[in-house]
Design a protein around this motif. Sequence first.
Motif: not given
Lengths: 268, 413
Positions: A52, A56, A69, A73, A76
């Motif tokens: 990630l 970024w 995307e 997250w 995670t």
Amino acid sequence: MVLTHFPQHAIVILSLWTIGILLIISGKYNKTYPKIGQALLISGIIWLSILLTNLWISLERPPLRTLGETRLWYSTFLAVVGILFYWRWKYYWFVAYCFFMAGLFLILNIIFPENFNKSLMPALHSPWFVPHVIVYIIAYALLGASSIIAFKQIFDNYLNKNNRFNLLKLADNLVYIGFAFLTLGLLFGALWAKEAWGHYWTWDPKETWAFLTWAVYLIYIHSRIGNSFREKTASWILAFGFVILLMCWFGVNYLPSATNSVHTYSQQ
Amino acid sequence: METNRKIWERPWGYKEGFVVAVTILLLGFILEYSTNGAGVENLLSYPNNVYIATALVSVLTLSFIFKRNSAVIEWLSGVPAAISSVGVLLLVSLLMGLTLQYDRNAPDIIRKLGLSHVITSWPYLLANLFILTSLGYTTIKNLAAFKRKKTGIIVSHLGLWIVLFAANFGSPQVQRLQMEIPEGGISNTAIDRGTNQVYTMPFAIKLIDFVLEEYNPKLVLVNNKTGRIYQSDVNNSIEADTGATGLVQGWTITVEKYIYTSAKAGSHYYFINEPGAAPSAFVNASKNNQNIEGWVSCGSFNRPYESLRLNEEYSLIMLFPEPKEFTSIIEIFRDDEDKETVHLQVNKPTKSDGWKIYQLSYDSELGRWSNVTVLELIKDPWLPLVYFGIFLMLAGAVYIFWVGSKNRSTNNN
């Protein structure tokens, strides 16, 4: 770009997690298995976090714009919630479900690869962007985890009518923290909307569904006051809440009512 | 859990909640249908909104002072009424979430039931009055019997009440106007796009310059027959930038030269700086033993585009660049000879005389050559109250996070 090799990365993470979970489940054979298992789970989380971070950096913008995307997250945070609650309550089925869900979201990203794109439209150039989406994803991860408990309770009750809903207290804790984050996300969104679009609430389809999600969890929280609802009913409300949540997150884009939504950020 | 209590026997609970909820929904739809889907927009327009809001607050407070022990108020300030009222609002919102709003082609029955304009319909108004009543009594009850450990509950309930109250009764007074200014021009009038009414502002705005920043355009493959953009793997586009390279559908594509503003002369593109100068790129594409070179350009409002044919199936094209940021450099003149220069951008509005001024759009056909800017001017007198409510709700959310379920078991009404 780093995501060119996403499937390879994802397979490494998925393998770490699968072996980790198997080791935790087989803790009764050898006491050291769960420890190694946890180490593998955490390695997977770290691997995903590095991925990630790289994303970024290489996109030169926060990777929070598209559904693909946000799925990374979510994966995670769900894994983090799973491992934290495992440390606290030692329910191996819970950590297994959390990682199963987290893995599922990685697999979705392999099946539906996205064209990772640097551009960020002007409406998203705002200091609110990162807190708004991150807070929401944390809320979704916690509430997703609570729905796992709800589904387990309903399933257990289906198999055994005398089953007590004694796990609902655990779900309550997740819902409380998740609801706090959900509220923060909703209000950050309102404050941001005022700056970007001129009004804090316009009943855009995404906003409508965000409100619906919030309202269902509000009902759940009230239904648990003084145990005034049967626990079976409460479990069903919690399960229903997650369906609405998923609708808000993914489903809205496909609804006829969302034709003019200002919240659609991925071009088809 | 409910016992064998008969309905309407004190204390009221969920049975009554269900009956009240159904009654409110039915009443809402009957009222809407009987007025032919006219909605409540006129009913709630200024100054009626202020009268109704004042009446609601008075009725809630006075009835609580004099009749707090009645079965109705006891019930309305309890959990069953909370769930019932949130449930009604949830159902009405769900209908809104499933129906396209303000759809001109909506079937007659949808319009007559208010489903094409939910937020100005009777069911929505009644649902909100129900929740404002129930939430209002709960808040007053907790305030009247204040205990320190209930602070979090009071703050979050009061915050939500204020937000719902101010947002609902304040919305008829929100003014959203548009002001279009050409470069170098000055304007002190703005138009309401809903009613086409023109208003004179207490200030005038001059557009000094409009600046549009763009991302580099993307190069993609397009199917010669269907005209669809090729997308089946992660890398389906290449950023047009000198030296950029990428692999799409087996083609290795290298951008040898990229010119942001250019014009074609002969078979080449050259740098030029004038309105309509378009981005162009000289690219090299190779696959297996094939090697193709040539120029591509997305064109502009006054220049044609150019694509590069790779084979029977695909051509390489350049997409229009996407806007990154657009800025209106404006001067605001007020009555008192006060002048202020502002760089207005999306997400960076400014304020003047109670109005908030937003960068809205520009002439998208001309893109970065646009010589006009469209600003949005918004006035919402109830906004400070909404913000106060939001602030209380934020505090309440932080409280829930910290205290969590500790106090939950002690609150058992």
